[in-house]
Write an enzyme that holds these catalytic residues in place. Structure first.
Site, PDB file in Angstrom:
ATOM      1  N   LEU A  88      -7.478  13.834   5.155  1.00  0.00           N
ATOM      2  CA  LEU A  88      -8.895  13.676   4.843  1.00  0.00           C
ATOM      3  C   LEU A  88      -9.540  12.582   5.670  1.00  0.00           C
ATOM      4  O   LEU A  88     -10.726  12.613   5.949  1.00  0.00           O
ATOM      5  CB  LEU A  88      -9.061  13.330   3.356  1.00  0.00           C
ATOM      6  N   GLY A  89      -8.761  11.584   6.026  1.00  0.00           N
ATOM      7  CA  GLY A  89      -9.290  10.453   6.781  1.00  0.00           C
ATOM      8  C   GLY A  89      -8.182   9.477   7.083  1.00  0.00           C
ATOM      9  O   GLY A  89      -7.033   9.677   6.692  1.00  0.00           O
ATOM     10  N   VAL A 107      -5.114   9.298   4.601  1.00  0.00           N
ATOM     11  CA  VAL A 107      -5.452   9.815   3.275  1.00  0.00           C
ATOM     12  C   VAL A 107      -5.272  11.327   3.299  1.00  0.00           C
ATOM     13  O   VAL A 107      -5.790  12.004   4.191  1.00  0.00           O
ATOM     14  CB  VAL A 107      -6.899   9.458   2.887  1.00  0.00           C
ATOM     15  N   ASP A 115     -15.345  -6.376   2.252  1.00  0.00           N
ATOM     16  CA  ASP A 115     -15.257  -5.309   3.259  1.00  0.00           C
ATOM     17  C   ASP A 115     -16.265  -4.202   2.971  1.00  0.00           C
ATOM     18  O   ASP A 115     -15.955  -3.013   3.033  1.00  0.00           O
ATOM     19  CB  ASP A 115     -13.835  -4.742   3.304  1.00  0.00           C
ATOM     20  N   LYS A 157      -3.390   8.046  -0.457  1.00  0.00           N
ATOM     21  CA  LYS A 157      -3.378   7.194   0.734  1.00  0.00           C
ATOM     22  C   LYS A 157      -1.968   6.672   0.956  1.00  0.00           C
ATOM     23  O   LYS A 157      -1.394   6.002   0.111  1.00  0.00           O
ATOM     24  CB  LYS A 157      -4.372   6.042   0.563  1.00  0.00           C
ATOM     25  N   GLY A 188      -7.443   5.018   8.240  1.00  0.00           N
ATOM     26  CA  GLY A 188      -7.970   3.672   8.442  1.00  0.00           C
ATOM     27  C   GLY A 188      -6.849   2.726   8.770  1.00  0.00           C
ATOM     28  O   GLY A 188      -5.746   3.142   9.137  1.00  0.00           O
ATOM     29  N   GLY A 189      -7.111   1.428   8.626  1.00  0.00           N
ATOM     30  CA  GLY A 189      -6.108   0.433   8.952  1.00  0.00           C
ATOM     31  C   GLY A 189      -4.899   0.500   8.043  1.00  0.00           C
ATOM     32  O   GLY A 189      -3.779   0.172   8.445  1.00  0.00           O
TER      33      GLY A 189
END
Length: 393
Positions: A70-71, A78, A199, A102, A73-74
């Site tokens: 789905l995505g 996910v 953040d 995640k 990041g750092g």
């Protein structure tokens, strides 16, 4: 894991850090997160979260298949998955409860600390504008977090991805999202929570099927100041462009640091531009420096507003939203509003019609009804899959 690799920026001095020019989720970091005040076992035992087995999540996500991503990041990737809403065991795709799992990139101690920080906060904090953490996996070397699925993805995608799949948000929806995100921050700053988010950015604002905003990713969150102190002294961590100038300069973190970040996001929502964009002409690459002169003038404000929402707002409404963004972006923290004041200002904006007049109760009720009907007929977008974008120190 395929392309799901961390792209985090680390630097001894954030003011002079280099960039990779690609990942919008890259973070300022001079060191790993300081140890949490509670032990690992205390955090896991005190949270009201479900403990998942790794094999269950592996099955639920179809073996972490690339087409389930789905995505990223750092922290890691996910994945979309399905579980039984009663037993929490893996379910067939398309049945049961949809989740977002995640998975931590196994690259060292810092990732584990962020994983634990997320559990520490989302395991105890509950609010309609915070994403719901369902549970976690802590098995051998595996670290995962299991969230509710947010079908319309991130605010970042809707603002900056120029594809037919992600339709530009209308003025009314942008103001609704801004209000929801502000309420989430307001709760975090309240005496009940006493948390500094640290953040706040468009990729961390997720949208449900009705465009209700929920804050996600609490890996950098910090407990607010105690014992009468006005700030928390900490190593500088965050995302380029969104971090408050005084925090970058001194490491002194306050709730007003979050307010500055909110101002950045509100400005991005008004203009449809990223806070840092190296693809734009010189003089326009830093959104705040470029836009501020226009925002102070009612006659010039239209020159920076997103052309995709032209005609959907009143001059009065645009001027109020711009003035709020400017206040939040004040260089001096003492001149920024607190989040309670931000919420109040945004609530007043919801009551303005396209002509700039206060809506009647009958009008507001009619629009709410039409909005629900419209939302139910629109197809949900996917969960966030951030697009590459330049960043700068």
């Amino acid at each position: 894991m395929g392309s799901c690799l961390s792209a985090r920026i680390k630097a001894e001095s954030p003011l002079h850090a280099g960039t990779n020019g690609k990942d919008s989720s890259s973070r300022l970091s001079s060191s790993s997160i300081p140890p949490t005040p509670r032990s690992e076992s205390e955090i896991l035992e005190s949270s009201n979260l479900k403990s998942f087995g790794f094999n269950d999540l592996k099955t639920a996500t179809r073996n972490f298949r690339p087409d389930s991503v789905l995505g990223e990041g750092g922290f890691g990737c996910v994945f979309k998955g399905w579980i039984d809403e009663h037993t929490f065991k893996a379910a067939k795709p398309g049945t049961g409860l949809v989740i977002a799992a995640k998975r931590l990139n196994q690259e060292g101690l810092q990732g584990h600390k962020e994983w634990l920080t997320e559990i520490n906060y989302l395991g105890t904090l509950h609010h309609p504008n915070l994403v719901k953490l369902i549970g976690y996996c802590f098995e051998d070397e595996h670290r995962l977090l299991v969230y509710e699925f947010m079908p319309r993805g991130s605010l970042e995608n809707h603002l900056f991805r120029r594809t037919a799949y992600f339709q530009p948000l209308s003025w009314n929806l942008r103001m609704k999202v801004a209000l929801g995100a502000a309420k989430g921050l307001c709760y975090l700053h309240s005496p009940e929570a006493k948390v500094i988010y640290r953040d706040f950015k468009t990729s961390n604002i997720l949208l449900d099927s009705h465009y209700n905003a929920k804050l996600s990713d609490f890996g950098l969150a910090k407990d607010g100041p105690i014992d009468g102190k006005s700030y928390v002294s900490t190593r500088v961590m965050g995302t380029y462009g969104y971090a408050a100038p005084e925090y970058m300069a001194t490491g002194h973190l306050t709730t007003k640091s979050d307010v500055y970040s909110f101002g950045v996001v509100l400005l991005e929502m008004l203009t449809g531009r990223r806070v840092i964009d190296k693809n734009r002409p010189p003089g326009e690459q830093n959104l705040i420096e470029w836009a501020k002169p226009y925002l102070a003038s009612k006659r010039r404000i239209f020159q920076v507003m997103d052309v995709r929402i032209e005609g959907q707002y009143s001059l009065r409404g645009a001027a109020r939203a711009a003035a709020l963004a400017v206040k939040c972006l004040s260089t001096e923290p003492k001149y920024r509003p607190n989040m309670e004041e931000v919420v109040k200002a945004l609530e007043q904006l919801q009551d303005l019609d396209a002509g700039g007049s206060i809506k009647s109760e009958a009008t507001r009720k009619h629009q709410r009804t039409r909005g629900r009907e419209s939302l139910s007929s629109r197809k949900a977008a996917s969960y966030p899959k951030p697009s590459p974008s330049p960043v700068a120190a």
